[in-house]
Write a protein that holds these residues in place. Structure first.
Motif, PDB file in Angstrom:
ATOM      1  N   ILE A   1       0.867  -1.185   0.000  1.00 14.53           N
ATOM      2  CA  ILE A   1       0.000   0.000   0.000  1.00 14.53           C
ATOM      3  C   ILE A   1       0.901   1.231   0.000  1.00 14.53           C
ATOM      4  N   ALA A   2       0.845   1.994  -1.088  1.00 13.31           N
ATOM      5  CA  ALA A   2       1.748   3.139  -1.227  1.00 13.31           C
ATOM      6  C   ALA A   2       1.385   4.236  -0.237  1.00 13.31           C
ATOM      7  N   GLY A   3       2.445   4.878   0.286  1.00 16.61           N
ATOM      8  CA  GLY A   3       2.244   6.043   1.141  1.00 16.61           C
ATOM      9  C   GLY A   3       2.744   7.281   0.416  1.00 16.61           C
ATOM     10  N   SER A   4       3.685   7.066  -0.484  1.00 18.60           N
ATOM     11  CA  SER A   4       4.276   8.141  -1.290  1.00 18.60           C
ATOM     12  C   SER A   4       5.116   7.448  -2.360  1.00 18.60           C
ATOM     13  N   GLU A   5       5.841   8.244  -3.128  1.00 16.97           N
ATOM     14  CA  GLU A   5       6.700   7.685  -4.172  1.00 16.97           C
ATOM     15  C   GLU A   5       7.773   6.756  -3.588  1.00 16.97           C
ATOM     16  N   LEU A   6       8.075   6.937  -2.301  1.00 14.45           N
ATOM     17  CA  LEU A   6       9.074   6.080  -1.644  1.00 14.45           C
ATOM     18  C   LEU A   6       8.657   4.604  -1.680  1.00 14.45           C
TER      19      LEU A   6
ATOM     20  N   HIS B   1       9.766  -0.404  -1.909  1.00  8.72           N
ATOM     21  CA  HIS B   1       9.108  -1.629  -1.434  1.00  8.72           C
ATOM     22  C   HIS B   1       8.637  -2.479  -2.607  1.00  8.72           C
ATOM     23  N   ALA B   2       7.943  -1.812  -3.548  1.00  5.59           N
ATOM     24  CA  ALA B   2       7.326  -2.548  -4.659  1.00  5.59           C
ATOM     25  C   ALA B   2       8.386  -3.263  -5.503  1.00  5.59           C
ATOM     26  N   LEU B   3       9.547  -2.637  -5.647  1.00  6.30           N
ATOM     27  CA  LEU B   3      10.589  -3.265  -6.475  1.00  6.30           C
ATOM     28  C   LEU B   3      11.359  -4.343  -5.708  1.00  6.30           C
ATOM     29  N   MET B   4      11.368  -4.263  -4.392  1.00  9.09           N
ATOM     30  CA  MET B   4      12.060  -5.281  -3.574  1.00  9.09           C
ATOM     31  C   MET B   4      11.235  -6.550  -3.433  1.00  9.09           C
ATOM     32  N   LEU B   5       9.917  -6.347  -3.186  1.00 11.23           N
ATOM     33  CA  LEU B   5       9.108  -7.453  -2.675  1.00 11.23           C
ATOM     34  C   LEU B   5       8.893  -8.627  -3.624  1.00 11.23           C
ATOM     35  N   PRO B   6       9.023  -8.461  -4.947  1.00 11.16           N
ATOM     36  CA  PRO B   6       8.879  -9.649  -5.796  1.00 11.16           C
ATOM     37  C   PRO B   6       9.865 -10.777  -5.445  1.00 11.16           C
ATOM     38  N   ASP B   7      10.950 -10.472  -4.744  1.00 15.31           N
ATOM     39  CA  ASP B   7      11.842 -11.566  -4.305  1.00 15.31           C
ATOM     40  C   ASP B   7      11.158 -12.458  -3.276  1.00 15.31           C
TER      41      ASP B   7
ATOM     42  N   THR C   1       3.836  -9.510  -6.485  1.00 16.65           N
ATOM     43  CA  THR C   1       3.553  -8.261  -5.763  1.00 16.65           C
ATOM     44  C   THR C   1       2.578  -7.357  -6.522  1.00 16.65           C
ATOM     45  N   THR C   2       1.642  -6.768  -5.782  1.00 13.95           N
ATOM     46  CA  THR C   2       0.742  -5.746  -6.326  1.00 13.95           C
ATOM     47  C   THR C   2       1.015  -4.433  -5.599  1.00 13.95           C
ATOM     48  N   LEU C   3       1.275  -3.371  -6.368  1.00 11.53           N
ATOM     49  CA  LEU C   3       1.435  -2.035  -5.776  1.00 11.53           C
ATOM     50  C   LEU C   3       0.091  -1.326  -5.837  1.00 11.53           C
TER      51      LEU C   3
ATOM     52  N   THR D   1       2.228  -5.868 -10.387  1.00 10.99           N
ATOM     53  CA  THR D   1       0.915  -5.411 -10.860  1.00 10.99           C
ATOM     54  C   THR D   1       0.612  -4.067 -10.200  1.00 10.99           C
ATOM     55  N   VAL D   2       0.095  -3.135 -10.981  1.00 15.24           N
ATOM     56  CA  VAL D   2      -0.243  -1.821 -10.408  1.00 15.24           C
ATOM     57  C   VAL D   2      -1.766  -1.705 -10.296  1.00 15.24           C
ATOM     58  N   GLU D   3      -2.236  -1.344  -9.092  1.00 14.16           N
ATOM     59  CA  GLU D   3      -3.680  -1.188  -8.844  1.00 14.16           C
ATOM     60  C   GLU D   3      -3.933   0.289  -8.500  1.00 14.16           C
ATOM     61  N   ARG D   4      -4.829   0.925  -9.281  1.00 12.47           N
ATOM     62  CA  ARG D   4      -5.052   2.365  -9.082  1.00 12.47           C
ATOM     63  C   ARG D   4      -6.299   2.678  -8.253  1.00 12.47           C
TER      64      ARG D   4
END
Ligand code: FAD
Length: 304
Positions: free
Chosen positions: A155-160, A164-170, A174-176, A198-201
């Motif tokens: 669950i995104a809090g900001s661009e930071l 997380h999203a790029l790390m977690l597929p290991d 992962t769904t951002l 996967t990106v969920e808007r």
């Protein structure tokens, strides 16, 4: 030296503070630990990544550490919140240089060590706070492996949260969930695609069940676990009270120290999460070990 004066007061008796206290107790120095018992990881029932203690309840790690440290006769413990710390006149080699207030009681010391940790400022998502440390986490190294390669929601809090999203597929597919916080640019979208994220808007309405995300359009996405980046703030206002310099990082500010963990005020040391950007029990223990040696060196050579 006046009997009422402690050589060191350590505020914060968790992993970092206890590790420092062990060094100082073993050097037969007179130490007072003041701790109110609110460890940052108190929401989790298992801790991972600290070698020899992998999978152990973090409360048990802290209790064992405390029992070992309190065997040293020059170490004392007070269970309470320290309200105020201030510099007072004195040479700091034989006369008290610091005063710490706990309610109506004043404690005096030659040196002060802040091992007070940080607080996570949790995102305002319904159902998140009660799942923090149980099925909602911030650290993939601490809790990713146990998700057993199941589906992971970020669950995104900001661009930071890109990090997380790029790390977690290991650790699992992962769904951002952008949740209206930012829109990835073309380069970020390419990076997410390369990691098969996967990106969920659609906005998040609530977290329910174990780690189910209910979206505003009525769909529910089920995950093995959810990750969220929480901004940090120091758990105690002491650094501010003392006017210490800070280091600013992406998630918040921590106390600035030199390589031996002394802060911008001579005689005041800081260690653990309160004084470093990267956080874990292992790092807090290592940092406390170093701070203990730093304080001891300062006491031995009257460096104040
Ligand atoms: C949910 C969650 C799960 C985690 N899981 C893991 C994991 O599996 N593995 C891992 O390595 N790390 C984990 N961490 C990170 C870990 O908790 C921290 O890195 C670690 O606790 C830092 O230790 P510390 O001693 O610096 O601070 P803390 O453990 O936070 O301790 C600070 C202590 O200072 C006390 N204190 C603060 N202010 C005052 C005051 N004014 N007066 C008296 N006492 C005060 C507090 O009450 C507390 O006891 C997790 C964190 C969270 C949030």
């Amino acid at each position: 030296m006046d009997n009422r004066i402690h050589e060191v007061i350590i505020i914060g008796g968790s992993y970092a503070g206890l590790s420092a206290a062990m060094q100082l107790g073993r050097a037969r120095r007179k130490v007072l630990i003041i701790d109110e018992g609110l460890r940052r990881n108190r929401f989790a029932s298992h801790s991972h990544g600290f070698i020899t203690q992998d999978g152990v309840d973090p409360a048990i790690i802290a209790a064992n550490a405390r029992a070992q440290v309190m065997k040293y006769p020059t170490v004392q413990w007070v269970s309470a919140r320290a309200d105020l710390a201030r510099r007072i006149s004195g040479t700091g080699s034989t006369h008290a240089a610091f005063e710490v207030e706990v309610g109506d009681t004043r404690y005096l010391s030659l040196r002060l060590l802040l091992a007070t940790g940080v607080k996570d400022i949790l995102p305002n998502v319904i159902g998140l706070a009660e799942r923090w440390g149980k099925s909602v986490f911030h650290c993939p190294y601490c809790h990713g492996y146990e998700l057993d390669r199941g589906r992971i929601g970020v669950i995104a809090g900001s661009e930071l949260s890109m990090h997380h999203a790029l790390m977690l597929p290991d650790w699992g597919p992962t769904t951002l969930l952008l949740n209206g916080t930012f829109e990835p640019d073309a380069e970020q979208l390419a990076a997410l695609e390369a990691r098969r994220v996967t990106v969920e808007r659609t906005a998040v309405a609530a977290i329910t069940g174990h780690a189910d995300v209910r979206l505003d359009d009525g769909r529910t996405l089920s995950f093995a676990g959810i990750f969220a980046l929480a901004p940090l703030e120091l758990a105690s206002p002491m650094a501010e009270q003392l006017g210490l310099e800070m280091d600013r990082g992406p998630l918040g500010a921590v106390i600035k120290t030199d390589p031996m963990k002394e802060t911008s005020m001579q005689g005041v040391f800081a260690c653990g999460d309160a004084a470093r950007m990267m956080a874990s029990i292992a790092l807090a223990v290592g940092d406390g070990n170093l701070a203990g040696a730093g304080v001891h060196r300062s006491l031995m050579f009257g460096l104040i």
